[in-house]
Design a protein around this motif. Structure first.
Motif, PDB file in Angstrom:
ATOM      1  N   PHE A 143       2.359   4.269   1.701  1.00 46.09           N
ATOM      2  CA  PHE A 143       2.150   5.309   2.633  1.00 46.09           C
ATOM      3  C   PHE A 143       0.475   5.512   2.772  1.00 46.09           C
ATOM      4  CE2 PHE A 143       1.074   9.965   3.179  1.00 46.09           C
ATOM      5  CZ  PHE A 143       2.031  10.011   4.506  1.00 46.09           C
ATOM      6  N   PHE A 144      -0.136   5.168   3.916  1.00 44.91           N
ATOM      7  CA  PHE A 144      -1.623   4.841   4.113  1.00 44.91           C
ATOM      8  C   PHE A 144      -1.972   3.897   3.103  1.00 44.91           C
ATOM      9  CE2 PHE A 144      -0.709   8.709   6.691  1.00 44.91           C
ATOM     10  CZ  PHE A 144      -1.416   8.531   7.889  1.00 44.91           C
ATOM     11  N   ASN A 145      -2.966   4.247   2.219  1.00 43.12           N
ATOM     12  CA  ASN A 145      -3.902   3.396   1.470  1.00 43.12           C
ATOM     13  C   ASN A 145      -3.054   3.659   0.066  1.00 43.12           C
ATOM     14  OD1 ASN A 145      -5.411   2.557   3.410  1.00 43.12           O
ATOM     15  ND2 ASN A 145      -7.169   3.767   2.943  1.00 43.12           N
ATOM     16  N   TYR A 146      -2.109   4.235  -0.012  1.00 42.63           N
ATOM     17  CA  TYR A 146      -1.381   4.461  -1.254  1.00 42.63           C
ATOM     18  C   TYR A 146      -0.164   3.445  -1.548  1.00 42.63           C
ATOM     19  CZ  TYR A 146      -4.279   8.762  -1.645  1.00 42.63           C
ATOM     20  OH  TYR A 146      -5.210   9.597  -1.760  1.00 42.63           O
ATOM     21  N   ILE A 147      -0.251   2.559  -2.307  1.00 43.05           N
ATOM     22  CA  ILE A 147       0.905   1.719  -2.761  1.00 43.05           C
ATOM     23  C   ILE A 147       1.466   2.245  -3.841  1.00 43.05           C
ATOM     24  CG2 ILE A 147       1.690  -0.586  -3.283  1.00 43.05           C
ATOM     25  CD1 ILE A 147      -1.023  -1.547  -1.932  1.00 43.05           C
ATOM     26  N   PHE A 148       2.988   2.506  -3.924  1.00 37.25           N
ATOM     27  CA  PHE A 148       3.661   3.032  -4.917  1.00 37.25           C
ATOM     28  C   PHE A 148       4.236   1.894  -5.834  1.00 37.25           C
ATOM     29  CE2 PHE A 148       3.240   6.212  -1.865  1.00 37.25           C
ATOM     30  CZ  PHE A 148       3.096   7.456  -2.421  1.00 37.25           C
ATOM     31  N   LEU A 149       4.066   1.656  -6.937  1.00 38.30           N
ATOM     32  CA  LEU A 149       4.637   0.657  -7.746  1.00 38.30           C
ATOM     33  C   LEU A 149       5.178   1.177  -9.093  1.00 38.30           C
ATOM     34  CD1 LEU A 149       2.074  -2.093  -7.517  1.00 38.30           C
ATOM     35  CD2 LEU A 149       3.931  -2.012  -6.084  1.00 38.30           C
ATOM     36  N   ASN A 150       6.274   0.669  -9.573  1.00 37.31           N
ATOM     37  CA  ASN A 150       6.579   1.150 -11.106  1.00 37.31           C
ATOM     38  C   ASN A 150       5.725   0.914 -12.032  1.00 37.31           C
ATOM     39  OD1 ASN A 150       8.338   0.100 -13.569  1.00 37.31           O
ATOM     40  ND2 ASN A 150       9.667   1.673 -12.509  1.00 37.31           N
ATOM     41  N   LYS A 151       5.529   1.875 -12.717  1.00 37.21           N
ATOM     42  CA  LYS A 151       4.415   1.609 -13.829  1.00 37.21           C
ATOM     43  C   LYS A 151       4.811   0.937 -14.967  1.00 37.21           C
ATOM     44  CE  LYS A 151       1.989   4.783 -17.023  1.00 37.21           C
ATOM     45  NZ  LYS A 151       1.966   6.144 -17.785  1.00 37.21           N
ATOM     46  N   ASN A 152       5.984   0.632 -15.379  1.00 38.21           N
ATOM     47  CA  ASN A 152       6.184  -0.351 -16.451  1.00 38.21           C
ATOM     48  C   ASN A 152       6.095  -1.507 -15.846  1.00 38.21           C
ATOM     49  OD1 ASN A 152       6.780   1.726 -18.127  1.00 38.21           O
ATOM     50  ND2 ASN A 152       9.153   1.769 -17.443  1.00 38.21           N
ATOM     51  N   ASP A 153       6.519  -2.171 -14.476  1.00 35.76           N
ATOM     52  CA  ASP A 153       6.347  -3.181 -14.251  1.00 35.76           C
ATOM     53  C   ASP A 153       4.941  -3.826 -13.591  1.00 35.76           C
ATOM     54  OD1 ASP A 153       9.117  -3.743 -14.133  1.00 35.76           O
ATOM     55  OD2 ASP A 153       9.507  -2.969 -11.888  1.00 35.76           O
ATOM     56  N   TYR A 154       4.172  -2.779 -13.383  1.00 35.06           N
ATOM     57  CA  TYR A 154       2.609  -3.036 -13.176  1.00 35.06           C
ATOM     58  C   TYR A 154       1.949  -3.367 -14.484  1.00 35.06           C
ATOM     59  CZ  TYR A 154      -2.078  -2.180 -11.635  1.00 35.06           C
ATOM     60  OH  TYR A 154      -3.528  -2.573 -11.139  1.00 35.06           O
ATOM     61  N   GLU A 155       2.232  -2.475 -15.429  1.00 36.47           N
ATOM     62  CA  GLU A 155       1.478  -2.534 -17.015  1.00 36.47           C
ATOM     63  C   GLU A 155       1.968  -3.864 -17.598  1.00 36.47           C
ATOM     64  OE1 GLU A 155       2.419   1.010 -18.920  1.00 36.47           O
ATOM     65  OE2 GLU A 155       0.969   2.142 -17.813  1.00 36.47           O
ATOM     66  N   LYS A 156       3.232  -4.307 -17.160  1.00 33.67           N
ATOM     67  CA  LYS A 156       3.676  -5.593 -17.761  1.00 33.67           C
ATOM     68  C   LYS A 156       3.207  -7.007 -16.948  1.00 33.67           C
ATOM     69  CE  LYS A 156       7.858  -3.727 -19.851  1.00 33.67           C
ATOM     70  NZ  LYS A 156       9.223  -3.686 -20.010  1.00 33.67           N
ATOM     71  N   ASN A 157       2.652  -6.521 -15.639  1.00 33.76           N
ATOM     72  CA  ASN A 157       2.139  -7.579 -14.731  1.00 33.76           C
ATOM     73  C   ASN A 157       3.384  -8.294 -14.119  1.00 33.76           C
ATOM     74  OD1 ASN A 157      -0.137  -8.762 -13.526  1.00 33.76           O
ATOM     75  ND2 ASN A 157      -0.142 -10.599 -14.815  1.00 33.76           N
ATOM     76  N   ASP A 158       4.318  -7.378 -13.948  1.00 33.93           N
ATOM     77  CA  ASP A 158       5.838  -8.394 -13.369  1.00 33.93           C
ATOM     78  C   ASP A 158       5.649  -8.027 -11.695  1.00 33.93           C
ATOM     79  OD1 ASP A 158       6.588  -8.867 -15.872  1.00 33.93           O
ATOM     80  OD2 ASP A 158       7.856  -7.182 -15.984  1.00 33.93           O
ATOM     81  N   ILE A 159       4.478  -7.403 -11.207  1.00 29.47           N
ATOM     82  CA  ILE A 159       4.565  -7.137  -9.774  1.00 29.47           C
ATOM     83  C   ILE A 159       4.203  -8.708  -9.261  1.00 29.47           C
ATOM     84  CG2 ILE A 159       3.592  -6.054  -7.692  1.00 29.47           C
ATOM     85  CD1 ILE A 159       5.197  -4.470  -9.621  1.00 29.47           C
ATOM     86  N   ASP A 160       5.032  -9.127  -8.523  1.00 29.56           N
ATOM     87  CA  ASP A 160       4.985 -10.627  -7.801  1.00 29.56           C
ATOM     88  C   ASP A 160       3.854 -10.232  -6.758  1.00 29.56           C
ATOM     89  OD1 ASP A 160       6.244 -13.342  -6.789  1.00 29.56           O
ATOM     90  OD2 ASP A 160       5.693 -12.316  -5.002  1.00 29.56           O
ATOM     91  N   LYS A 161       2.973 -11.551  -6.749  1.00 31.58           N
ATOM     92  CA  LYS A 161       1.644 -11.584  -6.021  1.00 31.58           C
ATOM     93  C   LYS A 161       2.054 -11.290  -4.509  1.00 31.58           C
ATOM     94  CE  LYS A 161      -2.127 -14.408  -4.594  1.00 31.58           C
ATOM     95  NZ  LYS A 161      -2.782 -15.981  -4.403  1.00 31.58           N
ATOM     96  N   GLY A 162       3.301 -11.964  -4.063  1.00 25.94           N
ATOM     97  CA  GLY A 162       3.446 -11.911  -2.698  1.00 25.94           C
ATOM     98  C   GLY A 162       3.958 -10.602  -2.441  1.00 25.94           C
ATOM     99  N   VAL A 163       4.513  -9.652  -3.203  1.00 24.60           N
ATOM    100  CA  VAL A 163       5.040  -8.227  -2.942  1.00 24.60           C
ATOM    101  C   VAL A 163       3.697  -7.737  -2.754  1.00 24.60           C
ATOM    102  CG1 VAL A 163       6.128  -6.583  -4.110  1.00 24.60           C
ATOM    103  CG2 VAL A 163       7.328  -8.665  -4.256  1.00 24.60           C
ATOM    104  N   PHE A 164       2.799  -7.442  -3.747  1.00 27.99           N
ATOM    105  CA  PHE A 164       1.477  -6.749  -3.605  1.00 27.99           C
ATOM    106  C   PHE A 164       0.920  -6.976  -2.586  1.00 27.99           C
ATOM    107  CE2 PHE A 164      -2.719  -5.944  -4.733  1.00 27.99           C
ATOM    108  CZ  PHE A 164      -2.734  -4.599  -5.043  1.00 27.99           C
ATOM    109  N   LEU A 165       0.972  -8.341  -1.812  1.00 28.60           N
ATOM    110  CA  LEU A 165       0.007  -8.609  -0.907  1.00 28.60           C
ATOM    111  C   LEU A 165       0.659  -7.893   0.647  1.00 28.60           C
ATOM    112  CD1 LEU A 165      -2.125 -10.201   0.675  1.00 28.60           C
ATOM    113  CD2 LEU A 165      -0.977 -12.166   0.591  1.00 28.60           C
ATOM    114  N   HIS A 166       2.126  -8.092   0.529  1.00 26.05           N
ATOM    115  CA  HIS A 166       2.866  -7.409   1.362  1.00 26.05           C
ATOM    116  C   HIS A 166       2.670  -5.975   1.638  1.00 26.05           C
ATOM    117  CE1 HIS A 166       6.739  -7.139   3.628  1.00 26.05           C
ATOM    118  NE2 HIS A 166       6.581  -5.991   3.475  1.00 26.05           N
ATOM    119  N   GLU A 167       2.563  -5.253   0.587  1.00 30.67           N
ATOM    120  CA  GLU A 167       1.998  -3.937   0.736  1.00 30.67           C
ATOM    121  C   GLU A 167       0.677  -3.475   0.765  1.00 30.67           C
ATOM    122  OE1 GLU A 167       4.507  -1.428   0.648  1.00 30.67           O
ATOM    123  OE2 GLU A 167       6.265  -3.072   0.308  1.00 30.67           O
TER     124      GLU A 167
END
Length: 567
Positions: A143-167
């Motif tokens: 939403f605008f400049n805010y990207i909403f991610l699951n806290k546990n996944d982010y802290e474990k570095n489980d967010i896929d690079k492609g997914v982050f780039l997409h958002e």
């Protein structure tokens, strides 16, 4: 209004069909983004456009066989007067406002939910975007400049690079602005079902843009598609966000492999030109305007009715502007400057609205003033405290060009009521019906010949041949019949066929002038003032006279001249 709304919906449908058939499956995603947003504004604007057709004044007002019809409708409305209520309009507006309120509530609730989530969740800054770390198990969304991610996944570095780039692409390209704009439009035009479909097109195109950015970064298509499939879910999100998951994965996979040649894209873009031209011509409003006879300036004005609000004798408001009795004539004439006298007599209508019934005599004088000085022969006097919900007569000529007004005039008919011979009769104009009686103003200087007598006899025969069950005639024929009868001198009336038996013959000009004199008008004969008794004597002695009437400084004047007198 309903016609404009319908045209707007159909126009939007046409542009959306073109998008679906010609543009959606191309890889020109930026062009498509602009197109989808612009067609909303274009579909609203086109029905409001007026296409003007300028014509030479070769079609003139056919008034040579007419004289003015007096539509003097006096209607007293007191405080406890109850006008007919238009329940259909009330219900429709109530439904509209209820729908708008519900959509506005939904819109504000979605924004409130996101703002609350942003405020209550931990955040971290990454480049130009802000990561909102949520504890719930929702999938990544923006939403605008805010990207909403699951806290546990982010802290474990489980967010896929492609997914982050997409958002991140959603945030950088401000896709939320598009969705916010279409949501606001939907609050206002909530009844347009195509906006729901259009919003899906816009969101899907956002996914195309984000997918393209991810693949351009070097991530392989197959790996990225596997990632998207792993996020496939039926979780619902607020309508204002861009989630990683979207229902049309099959469509997105197809577009990832699509390459559109520049020549093919240019050809499709060129097809927009005739589409726009056809849409403007088909869904816009049309107006025919006559060029001025007196100059090279084009007459772009349509006929404007006169509305005069009379609060007291010193407080007059003419069509929204304050006026005085001294400049009333000039200000009224400015409203329709290019109409000639005959056109004013037939096409102009005056609404005289009062707040106090004690002003009736003064308002009646203004009505006569407008008739004598501004050629406005039709008026409605309304006495009312406050001007809400007035059941006013609606002039069929207001807002029309002279050509359109003449077409309406030519269709006017009179239904004669068998129970009366003197009127008033019902004048049928479109959907309006008003009582009217004939005006006494007539040019007495006009000469009569045998052709006029023959015309009169033909009209009488035409009237007498009418069926007893349906005595309907054109206003033009009725007016001409009266005009000829009044103009033909008494010594020639022996050659006339009897006046139609279901009508009472109009009074002669002599009788009309005598009635006016008996009411107290000022009389002149050969430019010399005379008293009423002498004026009546001159008329009764059957002298050949020319007579004119005028109104000066609140005084009605009749000027009579002998045939041999030279001014």
């Amino acid at each position: 209004m309903l016609l404009i709304i319908l045209k707007s919906i159909i126009c939007l449908a046409v542009f959306m069909i073109f998008y679906k058939l010609a543009l959606e499956n191309t890889n020109a995603h930026t062009l498509k983004r602009f197109y989808l947003l612009s067609i909303v504004a274009v579909s609203i604007a086109i029905p409001l456009i007026t296409l003007v057709k300028y014509v030479d004044p070769s079609i003139t007002l056919n008034t040579k066989n007419l004289f003015p019809i007096k539509q003097d409708i006096e209607q007293q409305i007191i405080n406890n007067y109850t006008n007919p209520v238009d329940y259909v309009s009330i219900i429709l507006w109530a439904i509209y406002y209820l729908g708008a309120i519900l959509f506005l509530f939904r819109f504000l609730k979605n924004i409130s939910t996101l703002v609350k989530k942003i405020k209550t969740s931990p955040k971290t800054k990454v480049g130009n975007v802000c990561i909102v770390l949520s504890k719930d198990s929702s999938l990544p969304h923006t939403f605008f400049n805010y990207i909403f991610l699951n806290k546990n996944d982010y802290e474990k570095n489980d967010i896929d690079k492609g997914v982050f780039l997409h958002e991140q692409t959603h945030a950088i390209q401000k896709h939320s602005v598009d969705i916010l704009a279409i949501e606001i439009v939907q609050v206002i035009f909530w009844f347009n079902p195509l906006l729901i479909l259009l919003k899906r097109y816009i969101k899907l195109n956002h996914e195309f843009l984000a997918d393209k950015a991810v693949l351009s970064s070097g991530i392989s298509t197959s790996e990225y598609q596997k990632t998207l499939l792993s996020f496939s879910s039926n979780i619902k999100y607020p309508t204002l966000v861009n989630p990683i998951n979207y229902s049309s994965l099959k469509k997105r996979f197809k577009i990832m492999k699509t390459q559109t040649s520049k020549s093919k894209l240019l050809l499709k873009a060129l097809l927009l030109l005739p589409l726009c031209i056809i849409s403007v011509y088909g869904f816009s409003q049309k107006e025919t305007i006559i060029k001025s006879n007196n100059s090279n300036v084009v007459n772009g004005l349509t006929i404007k009715d006169i509305q005069l609000i009379i609060k007291n004798e010193d407080d007059l408001v003419l069509n929204g502007n304050k006026v005085t009795i001294e400049n009333l004539k000039d200000e009224v004439n400015k409203l329709n400057p290019l109409l000639d006298n005959k056109q004013k007599q037939y096409f102009l209508f005056a609404y005289l609205l009062m707040e106090d019934d004690k002003l009736y005599p003064y308002t009646k004088k203004i009505s006569n003033f407008l008739s004598l000085n501004c050629d406005i022969k039709s008026s409605q006097i309304v006495i009312v405290n406050g001007f809400n919900h007035l059941n006013l007569y609606k002039s069929p000529f207001n807002g029309k060009t002279t050509i359109e007004a003449q077409e309406i005039l030519d269709k006017q008919t009179i239904n004669f009521t068998p129970s009366t011979k003197q009127g008033p009769w019902k004048l049928k104009v479109g959907f309006n019906t008003a009582d009217f009686t004939l005006n006494n103003n007539l040019d007495t200087n006009k000469s009569i010949n045998q052709q006029d007598i023959n015309e009169y006899n033909n009209l009488v025969e035409k009237f007498n041949n009418l069926s007893d069950h349906e005595k309907v005639v054109k206003v033009t024929d009725f007016s001409r019949l009266h005009e000829l009868y009044r103009l033909i001198p008494q010594n020639k009336k022996a050659d006339l066929k009897p006046f139609p038996d279901f009508l009472t013959p109009p009074k002669s000009d002599e009788e009309i002038i005598i009635e006016m004199i008996e009411k107290g008008v000022t009389c002149f004969f050969n430019d010399k003032k005379i008293d009423a008794e002498k004026a009546i004597s001159i008329i009764k002695n059957n002298r050949l006279l020319k007579a004119t009437t005028k109104h000066e400084n609140g005084v009605s004047i009749i000027s009579m001249y002998s045939e041999s007198y030279k001014k």
